[in-house]
Structure formats: C-alpha cells, structure tokens
Design a protein around this motif. Structure first.
Motif, short mmCIF file in Angstrom:
data_model
loop_
_atom_site.label_atom_id
_atom_site.label_comp_id
_atom_site.label_asym_id
_atom_site.label_seq_id
_atom_site.Cartn_x
_atom_site.Cartn_y
_atom_site.Cartn_z
N PHE A 1 18.65 12.85 -0.35
CA PHE A 1 18.36 11.74 -1.25
C PHE A 1 16.88 11.67 -1.58
CE2 PHE A 1 22.39 10.20 0.66
CZ PHE A 1 23.09 9.98 -0.52
N PHE A 2 16.00 12.09 -0.63
CA PHE A 2 14.58 12.13 -0.92
C PHE A 2 14.29 13.15 -2.03
CE2 PHE A 2 14.01 10.39 3.46
CZ PHE A 2 13.33 9.25 3.09
N LEU A 3 14.92 14.33 -1.93
CA LEU A 3 14.72 15.34 -2.97
C LEU A 3 15.22 14.82 -4.32
CD1 LEU A 3 15.83 18.63 -1.16
CD2 LEU A 3 13.57 17.56 -1.23
N LYS A 4 16.36 14.17 -4.30
CA LYS A 4 16.97 13.64 -5.53
C LYS A 4 16.01 12.69 -6.24
CE LYS A 4 20.72 10.51 -6.92
NZ LYS A 4 21.89 9.73 -6.42
N HIS A 5 15.35 11.81 -5.50
CA HIS A 5 14.49 10.81 -6.12
C HIS A 5 13.06 11.32 -6.33
CE1 HIS A 5 17.19 7.34 -6.28
NE2 HIS A 5 17.71 7.79 -5.15
N LEU A 6 12.47 11.97 -5.32
CA LEU A 6 11.08 12.37 -5.44
C LEU A 6 10.87 13.50 -6.44
CD1 LEU A 6 9.92 12.15 -1.72
CD2 LEU A 6 9.50 10.54 -3.57
N SER A 7 11.90 14.29 -6.70
CA SER A 7 11.78 15.35 -7.71
C SER A 7 11.60 14.77 -9.11
CB SER A 7 13.01 16.26 -7.67
OG SER A 7 14.20 15.53 -7.94
N HIS B 1 7.98 3.46 -5.05
CA HIS B 1 9.26 2.91 -5.49
C HIS B 1 10.37 3.95 -5.34
CE1 HIS B 1 11.42 0.31 -8.80
NE2 HIS B 1 12.00 0.23 -7.62
N LEU B 2 10.09 5.21 -5.69
CA LEU B 2 11.08 6.27 -5.55
C LEU B 2 11.46 6.49 -4.09
CD1 LEU B 2 9.67 8.92 -8.07
CD2 LEU B 2 11.73 7.54 -8.35
N ILE B 3 10.47 6.45 -3.20
CA ILE B 3 10.75 6.63 -1.77
C ILE B 3 11.66 5.52 -1.27
CG2 ILE B 3 9.73 6.67 0.54
CD1 ILE B 3 7.22 7.89 -0.78
N LEU B 4 11.35 4.28 -1.65
CA LEU B 4 12.16 3.15 -1.19
C LEU B 4 13.58 3.23 -1.76
CD1 LEU B 4 9.51 0.30 -1.40
CD2 LEU B 4 10.38 1.44 0.66
N LYS B 5 13.74 3.75 -2.96
CA LYS B 5 15.08 3.96 -3.52
C LYS B 5 15.85 4.97 -2.68
CE LYS B 5 14.13 2.90 -8.41
NZ LYS B 5 14.01 3.48 -9.77
N THR C 1 0.82 -1.22 0.00
CA THR C 1 0.00 0.00 0.00
C THR C 1 0.85 1.27 0.00
OG1 THR C 1 -0.18 -0.12 2.42
CG2 THR C 1 -1.99 -1.06 1.13
N HIS C 2 1.94 1.29 0.77
CA HIS C 2 2.77 2.49 0.82
C HIS C 2 4.11 2.16 1.49
CE1 HIS C 2 0.59 2.49 4.68
NE2 HIS C 2 1.57 3.23 5.19
N ALA C 3 4.99 3.17 1.57
CA ALA C 3 6.38 2.93 1.91
C ALA C 3 6.71 2.98 3.39
CB ALA C 3 7.27 3.94 1.16
N HIS C 4 5.74 3.11 4.27
CA HIS C 4 6.03 3.13 5.70
C HIS C 4 6.51 1.75 6.17
CE1 HIS C 4 3.57 6.97 6.69
NE2 HIS C 4 4.85 7.24 6.55
#
Length: 467
Positions: free
Chosen positions: A295-301, A119-123, A93-96
């Motif tokens: 790293f969150f900004l790098k992927h989630l952007s 998937h981006l969050i988990l990366k 359902t989600h990345a938590h």
C-alpha cells in the motif's frame, strides 16, 4: 500577546503537542502519541478501551484535558457536553506516530495542515490496517459505531516547500527537512511578536542534508524570538553513519551469497526502501514486499518527487501470506488486500523459496512465520536495518528474533542510519540559528543544550510561556 504551552514532548522522545497562541489564534504544532507515557500504563494485553472512547486517555494523562479540542462523540461518551472547537488548526511536521497519531481525537472542524507526501503516507497507513481509535487521523467513525457507518472526513490542507499560508493572525512558512520519513517539515511561524522556528525532527547525515540546511539558514535569517528544537540524540556519542554506508554494507552482504536475504526496516523510511530496492536490482534480484507494505508503494509512487516504484513494477514481487484455509484460496483474503490477488507479480512463500538467489525480501521479524513456509536453508542472511532496542519490550523482541535466526541457521547483519541529527549537529544548528530563546523538546536531556544556548527554557508540561 504570544505564548507557547507544551502538552507533550517534555523530557521525553516524541509525543509532541505544542500549543501556540497569538492574539485570538490558537494552533497546535503536532499532536502525537507519547510511546513512553502510554507504555507506563499499557502493554500488549492491557490497552485503553475503545468502548470508553477518550476517557481512558484523559484519565491516564495520554492527552491533555483542554476545552474545545475533541470530537463531539468522544465528549458525549465522556459524559461531557460537546464543545465548540477552540483550536484554529494543527500544523503537522511529518507522519510518524509520535507527532501525528492523536490528531485522531481532535474535533473534525479543526483543519490539519500537512505536506502532500505526508498525506499520501497517512492514506497508505489507513488502508493497510484495520480501523483503530488511535489511528483515525484522516477520518473517523463516531463512537459507538457499526461497520456500515460512513466515516467523517477531516479537513486536510496540503502544502509543499515554497508555500506560505495564513491562519488567523499567523503566517506559516513550511520548509522541507531531511528525516527518516519523506515529506517532513520544519516551520517558520510569523507571529505578532516575531518569528518562531520549529524544527520538527531533523538530521544532517541523511540523503538530503541540504534541505535541513535550508531550514537552518532561513531560521537564522529571520532572527526568531523562539526556537523549538528537537534533541533526540543530543547526548549521544558521535558515530559515523550515513545512508551511503548502509547501502555499501548491505550491498556487500547481498552480493556475497546465493541464498535468501531478508532486510528488516521501517517501510515508511523511503530512503531505506530505495536503498534496498536499488541493491536488489543491482544484484540481479527482485524486491519482495509484504502485502500490507504494498500500500505504501501504491500511494507513494504517485509523488514524482520520491521516485518510488509502483506495485506493478517489473522489479517488485508482492508476498502472498497464508491465511484462512492455508490453501491460498481467494476466499481467505478480504477487503482491500484482494486487489493484489490476481497481479502477475504476487508470489507465495513456496515460489520465493524456489528462487533464493533471485530475490531480496523486505520481510522482517513480525512476518517470520513465512520462514517456516519457505523451508529456509541454513546460511540465509538477515539484515537488521533499524535502531537497536532501547526498552525492555524491544529487548524481549530481540531475544525472540535471535531465537528464530539461530533456529534456521541464519547469519545476522546490522546496518542502520538514524533519522535524527547527531548531538554535535544539533548543537551547531542551534548555535547558528541564534534564537532569542531556545525551547528544547523531544529529548530526555534538554540541559545538554546549555553548551551553546545563552537563553534557554527547560519547559514544564502544561505551563504557559509568554514570548
């Protein structure tokens, strides 16, 4: 024949592991870590042994002892023969962590279906931290291993709202819901006996209540034979909260000072991230993020739907902490952290301290040693934008937090909006959907649903329920 077996999320908040079997098809709805159960046996200096693979987790009941689920290397370490995977898929359902983390133990041939943003969050989570046996969701290294071993990649299938896909005898329809992490989904699962609806984690007081309402309306439309609903806050007293309220309160807190301001929140909460990023811009400040949060900004952007700034955005500053020699030498920084060293917007604590009225720092309690390097002046402001402590360990952390705040003469402010639906919203949603049978999970008070559910099953862990 269709059945549900609940291996987690039973009389607890989180740890969801729900096995759905339809004819010969078996899928898990989430496969998360139970924080409460883990905390019953382990703490900071007493942890399951990586050297013992999955044995400690199986022995202490942190994962279910079921056949055909786990990695070959972990079965071998447990003194058991590797088993052919008997699970067709996981629907995440989600990345938590309480929904995702223990996918780490599952066999690599079991595909995991997740939202593209999830998937981006988990990366980002994998890139920002050292490898850990409880955090090998996307790939893993067979145990025992050395650093030179190549990881084994799991089979990840991405989806978005509007997609439908089949797994054996099942057809799955994911529907985006509002939660405190982006790319959270509920599922409508069409079985041979009829539709099953699973909420995942939801709320109706966030920035996109219409998404959760879309799920509720779709679930109502299909007339589900079963509704699996979260109930985190089912017994909570009603409170007035919203992301807009967090924004208004926090903007006032920031705009009324020329001193340093610190905002402490969960960086995976993109709504909260964007709330403070926008406050920073509107008050003439740069938004300072920790190196590992970059790293969150790098992927989630990369996801245009989220509108998250990239790491080189003109309004972003990356905080460079002291390491190794304490002299900010290039040799002090290793691995993927090195990519931030030569960026124009990487600042040290000293550089941040020179511009107290020009920055809003997303730096929380676990990075408070930075306050020493900033030589903090009395009157700086700290905005705590997370839930209040609810267990003994968190209460101890709060005492330490207050000690730091008092030592530096800081002013503390509390402003938060929960990621989980209010009790009345949950009751209204369950009543509106009107499922043939309700199965409450992710709650310590499942009986509270008796107010609205004529047919409800208080589930028992490990018991199979035929639909």
């Amino acid at each position: 024949m269709t059945s549900l077996t609940f291996y987690g999320g039973v009389n607890e908040i989180g740890g969801n592991k729900i096995l759905l079997q339809d004819k010969d098809t078996k899928v898990f709805l989430d496969f998360g870590k139970s924080f409460s159960r883990r905390a019953s046996y382990f703490e900071e200096y007493l942890n399951p042994r990586t050297s013992n693979g999955i044995v400690d987790f199986l022995t202490m009941g942190l994962v279910p002892n079921i056949k055909g689920a786990y990695r070959d290397d972990l079965m071998t370490m447990a003194g058991r023969k590797p088993e052919e995977p008997d699970i067709d898929a996981v629907l995440l359902t989600h990345a938590h962590a309480d929904h995702a983390d223990y996918i780490s133990f599952l066999h690599e041939d079991i595909p995991v279906h997740m939202g593209a943003g999830c998937h981006l969050i988990l990366k980002a989570l994998a890139e920002r931290a050292q490898r850990n046996i409880e955090k090998e969701i996307l790939d893993y290294k067979p145990r025992p291993y050395n650093a030179k071993d190549e990881p084994i990649t799991r089979k990840i299938n991405e989806f978005r709202t509007g997609d439908k896909f089949k797994i054996g005898s099942l057809e799955v329809e994911p529907i985006h819901v509002d939660h405190s992490v982006p790319s959270a989904y509920g599922f409508i699962i069409y079985t041979s006996e009829g539709p099953i609806a699973y909420t995942g984690d939801i709320r109706l007081h966030g920035t996109h209540p219409e998404m959760t309402q879309d799920f509720i309306e779709k679930a109502k439309e299909v007339k589900p034979i079963a509704l699996i609903s979260e109930g985190t806050r089912i017994s909570d007293k009603e409170t007035q909260e919203s992301e807009k309220k967090v924004y208004e309160e926090s903007k006032k807190t920031v705009s009324e000072t020329s001193n340093l301001v610190f905002a402490d929140f969960n960086f995976k909460d993109v709504d909260r991230l964007m709330t403070f990023f926008n406050i920073a811009k509107e008050t003439g400040r740069k938004f300072v993020v920790k190196m590992n949060d970059a790293f969150f900004l790098k992927h989630l952007s990369q996801d245009k739907h989220l509108n998250v700034p990239n790491i080189d955005d003109e309004d972003i500053i990356i905080y460079l902490p002291k390491r190794g020699s304490g002299q900010y030498s290039d040799k002090d920084y290793k691995g993927k952290d090195r990519e931030f060293l030569d960026m124009h917007n990487t600042w040290t604590a000293e550089q941040i301290a020179q511009r107290p009225d020009k920055v809003l720092c997303a730096i929380g309690f676990y990075s408070f040693t930075a306050l020493i390097d900033m030589q903090l002046k009395s009157g700086a402001r700290y905005i705590h934008s997370s839930s209040e402590p609810y267990n003994e360990e968190q209460k101890l952390s709060k005492e330490r937090l207050d000690a730091w705040i008092n030592h530096f003469g800081m002013h503390k402010f509390q402003s938060h909006c929960s990621g989980h639906a209010r009790g009345q919203d949950l009751l209204d949603a369950v009543k509106e959907i009107g499922a043939k049978m309700l199965y409450p999970v992710h709650t310590e008070h499942p009986d509270a649903y008796k107010k609205v559910a004529k047919n409800m099953t208080i589930v028992e862990e490990g018991r199979r329920y035929d639909l």
